[in-house]
Design a protein around this motif. Sequence first.
Motif, PDB file in Angstrom:
ATOM      1  N   GLU A 275       0.824  -1.218   0.000  1.00  0.00           N
ATOM      2  CA  GLU A 275       0.000   0.000   0.000  1.00  0.00           C
ATOM      3  C   GLU A 275       0.854   1.263   0.000  1.00  0.00           C
ATOM      4  O   GLU A 275       0.559   2.229  -0.694  1.00  0.00           O
ATOM      5  N   GLN A 276       1.930   1.249   0.780  1.00  0.00           N
ATOM      6  CA  GLN A 276       2.796   2.433   0.872  1.00  0.00           C
ATOM      7  C   GLN A 276       3.752   2.531  -0.313  1.00  0.00           C
ATOM      8  O   GLN A 276       4.241   3.604  -0.656  1.00  0.00           O
ATOM      9  N   GLY A 277       4.014   1.391  -0.943  1.00  0.00           N
ATOM     10  CA  GLY A 277       5.008   1.335  -2.020  1.00  0.00           C
ATOM     11  C   GLY A 277       6.365   0.989  -1.438  1.00  0.00           C
ATOM     12  O   GLY A 277       6.764   1.563  -0.423  1.00  0.00           O
ATOM     13  N   PRO A 278       7.080   0.042  -2.035  1.00  0.00           N
ATOM     14  CA  PRO A 278       8.391  -0.358  -1.500  1.00  0.00           C
ATOM     15  C   PRO A 278       9.420   0.746  -1.682  1.00  0.00           C
ATOM     16  O   PRO A 278       9.317   1.559  -2.603  1.00  0.00           O
ATOM     17  N   LYS A 279      10.427   0.774  -0.810  1.00  0.00           N
ATOM     18  CA  LYS A 279      11.481   1.799  -0.894  1.00  0.00           C
ATOM     19  C   LYS A 279      12.442   1.509  -2.050  1.00  0.00           C
ATOM     20  O   LYS A 279      13.074   2.408  -2.580  1.00  0.00           O
ATOM     21  N   ARG A 280      12.556   0.235  -2.412  1.00  0.00           N
ATOM     22  CA  ARG A 280      13.432  -0.121  -3.539  1.00  0.00           C
ATOM     23  C   ARG A 280      12.728  -1.151  -4.407  1.00  0.00           C
ATOM     24  O   ARG A 280      11.752  -1.770  -3.986  1.00  0.00           O
TER      25      ARG A 280
END
Length: 359
Positions: A275-280
């Motif tokens: 939901e937040q989106g992965p950092k990488r």
Amino acid sequence: MKNTALTETHTSLGAKMVPFAGYNMPVQYEGVNIEHETVRKGVGVFDVSHMGEFLIEGENALALIQKVSSNDASKLMIGKAQYSCLPNDDGGIVDDLIIYKIKDETYLLVVNASNIDKDWDWIQSKNDVGANMRNLSDDYSLLAIQGPKAIEAMQSITSHVLAAIKFYNFVVGDFAGIENVIISATGYTGSGGFEIYCKNSEVKQVWDKVFEAGADYGIKPIGLAARDTLRLEMGYCLYGNDIDDTTSPIEAGLGWITKFTKDFTNSEALKAEKEQGPKRKLIAFELDERGIPRQGYDIVDSEGSVIGKVTSGTMSPSLGKGIGLGYVSTELAGVDSKISIQIRKNAVPATVVKLPFYK
């Protein structure tokens, strides 16, 4: 070092043997490029009997599989297979695997050779539902017959209509004069074909009949080196390189096998990450100039700052250019983004591309 039931066969064929995942395995016969092309254009056979097989049975078999795997195994019908992964408690991946529904309350899990003991212990540690588990890894062999001519070449040695077996479906039946063989329309090459599961005591007969049937189609034995270049051209993840205990299925681009319609190990955290989106993210790249990217090479930006590492890389035999996978921060992961790969003293320019490399 363990041997497969076909080790002597490979040696007699002049294979170069190497240690791989605790097994003595054929890495190549004639050469990577020739073997790669054989699979892309014709038909080739891999001995991948080092892979692990677990049988999970009983009224709570599905409950255990649902708990430990990311995909939704309740969607499986008898005769269907599913790619999935085993998430760990920390956001990473214990292993990726294929789950086969053999019959009601009976499932076959096929896992990576290097992770057999680790996966067994992991699944067993989660088995508080009393599912019956059996490790068949030492008793079964696996041949991958891959390439566009596989169906035609193998039809003469089975009564099953091979062309009717859809991708990620399988039948249990006769093959090469042996009964109760799993004939699965799966593989790790992107060129079609089948994976054949049989007992160790049966595999030499299967191997010999396969080569007899395929003789007119130019069939050849293929080593693990070409298996790696074939899978990389498709962008298929390799455990230990592109995914491991520290990579999440979301950042590895495996969101499509991560189903939040059920609870599974660490599903809440993975759902939040999605939901937040992965950092990488795991990216695919092609070199714009000559060079071969290798695992562990730095990925750098225009200023020369390190922004990631190559997880898999090779010279693509089909495309004639350097290709690879690696993790970079999400803002640098867009298709057509420009990056560079540090190959010794040179920062070789590269472009982020959409998978697969080989179309």
